[in-house]
Motif scaffolding. Structure first.
Motif: not given
Length: 337
Positions: A47-56, A76-79
């Motif tokens: 989840s943390g990795l996907l959230h980082a990709a979202a900010y990027a 996706l990260g939130g789920t």
């Protein structure tokens, strides 16, 4: 701050948030079953990795489609977090015979999360004034990566041997079956948790109340603090329906005033709301009996996403006033004596 300098219209922002919710609707329950069948801790790391990709994505492609891609990644990260964290926390207590402490600890987690928004708001204001949106975005990427590293250190208690032999589809079916007999608790969480989607509009709302963009994070620091106070007091009152009803009335009053001073009422609304959210979440966890805990929790979460679509639509049609009316309706539905 994410939308404060984006140049997007209210309608575009609502569409983006709907994309976020749609992603959650599609992947919420399947990701809960992944957490139950495999590793809840690994889900938190991913989840943390996907959230980082979202900010990027938001920093590199500051357009409608860049935001849309970011919200898919964020969804996706939130789920992966939804359901997995609650299950990891509850089972960690239960393995030591301390399951009755879940409500208190859950309230403490919510309180810490909300209080942490205050220094984050101060830092965001500083970063935005020094390096603009890009600097704030890249620091957010770094923080998400740090969260994944921290999640790696979470202890994960072993689960029953029967689960070792259960397939993914069996785990999914178990969670869906259990959600039926406790549907009232599931519905309460779905309806109440959906209201949290309104938090995404707090910065826009404060801007509409004539607060300059650069001061929005600082002007709203009191809102999460009052939310933290409400979460900390969660579970101490007998009735939750009237508390949520009162929060709706307070939000409507803030919308009618529509001045900077109404931020105080916005914070009061949020505190009352958080009080109720802690209560309904705790009740649901205590009523789940199978090992498909994350899946059952995800069923409630997916229900909340459908209600969140109403929040997005109401923002476009009637902003905070219309959302306040929806809160009153939800309060009447879940009211119990």
């Amino acid at each position: 701050m994410l939308f404060a300098d984006s140049g997007l219209s209210d309608a575009s922002i609502s569409v983006l948030l709907a994309v976020w919710s749609l992603t959650a609707v599609v992947f919420e329950v399947p990701s809960g079953a992944i957490a139950d069948r495999f590793s809840r801790r690994s889900c938190l790391v991913a989840s943390g990795l996907l959230h980082a990709a979202a900010y990027a994505s938001w920093v590199l492609f500051p357009s409608f489609w860049g935001f849309a891609a970011g919200f898919v990644l964020w969804g996706l990260g939130g789920t992966l977090t939804s359901g997995a964290f609650e299950a990891l926390l509850y089972d960690g207590l239960a393995v030591n015979g301390d399951a009755e402490l879940y409500g208190r600890l859950n309230a403490r987690v919510d309180t810490i999360t909300l209080v942490a928004q205050v220094p984050v708001a101060v830092l965001a204001t500083f970063l935005f004034s020094v390096g603009g949106y890009d600097l704030a975005g890249w620091v957010s990427v770094a923080m998400c990566l740090v969260s994944s590293v921290i999640a790696l250190r979470f202890p994960e208690p072993p689960r029953g041997s029967s689960e070792d032999h259960a397939g993914y589809l069996d785990t999914l079916r178990t969670g869906l079956r259990e959600a039926v007999p406790i549907k009232r608790a599931v519905l309460a969480v779905a309806l109440v948790y959906a209201i949290d989607a309104f938090e995404e509009y707090f910065t826009l709302l404060v801007q509409d109340w004539h607060v300059p963009t650069v001061w929005v994070p600082l002007a709203t620091t009191g809102v999460p603090l009052l939310g933290a106070a409400g979460a900390a007091l969660g579970g101490r009152l007998r009735f939750r329906g009237w508390v949520l009803f009162a929060s709706g009335l307070v939000l409507i009053a803030a919308a009618v005033l529509a001045v900077p001073a109404a931020i105080v009422l916005l914070g009061l609304f949020y505190g009352l709301y958080r009080f109720v959210l802690v209560q309904v979440e705790t009740e649901l966890q205590h009523r789940i009996e199978s090992e498909a805990r994350a899946t059952v929790t995800s069923v409630a979460a997916i229900g909340s996403e459908f209600v969140a679509f109403a929040i997005y639509g109401l923002w476009v049609l009637g902003a905070a006033f219309a959302v306040g009316v929806l809160v009153l309706v939800v309060a009447l539905v879940i009211w119990r004596r």
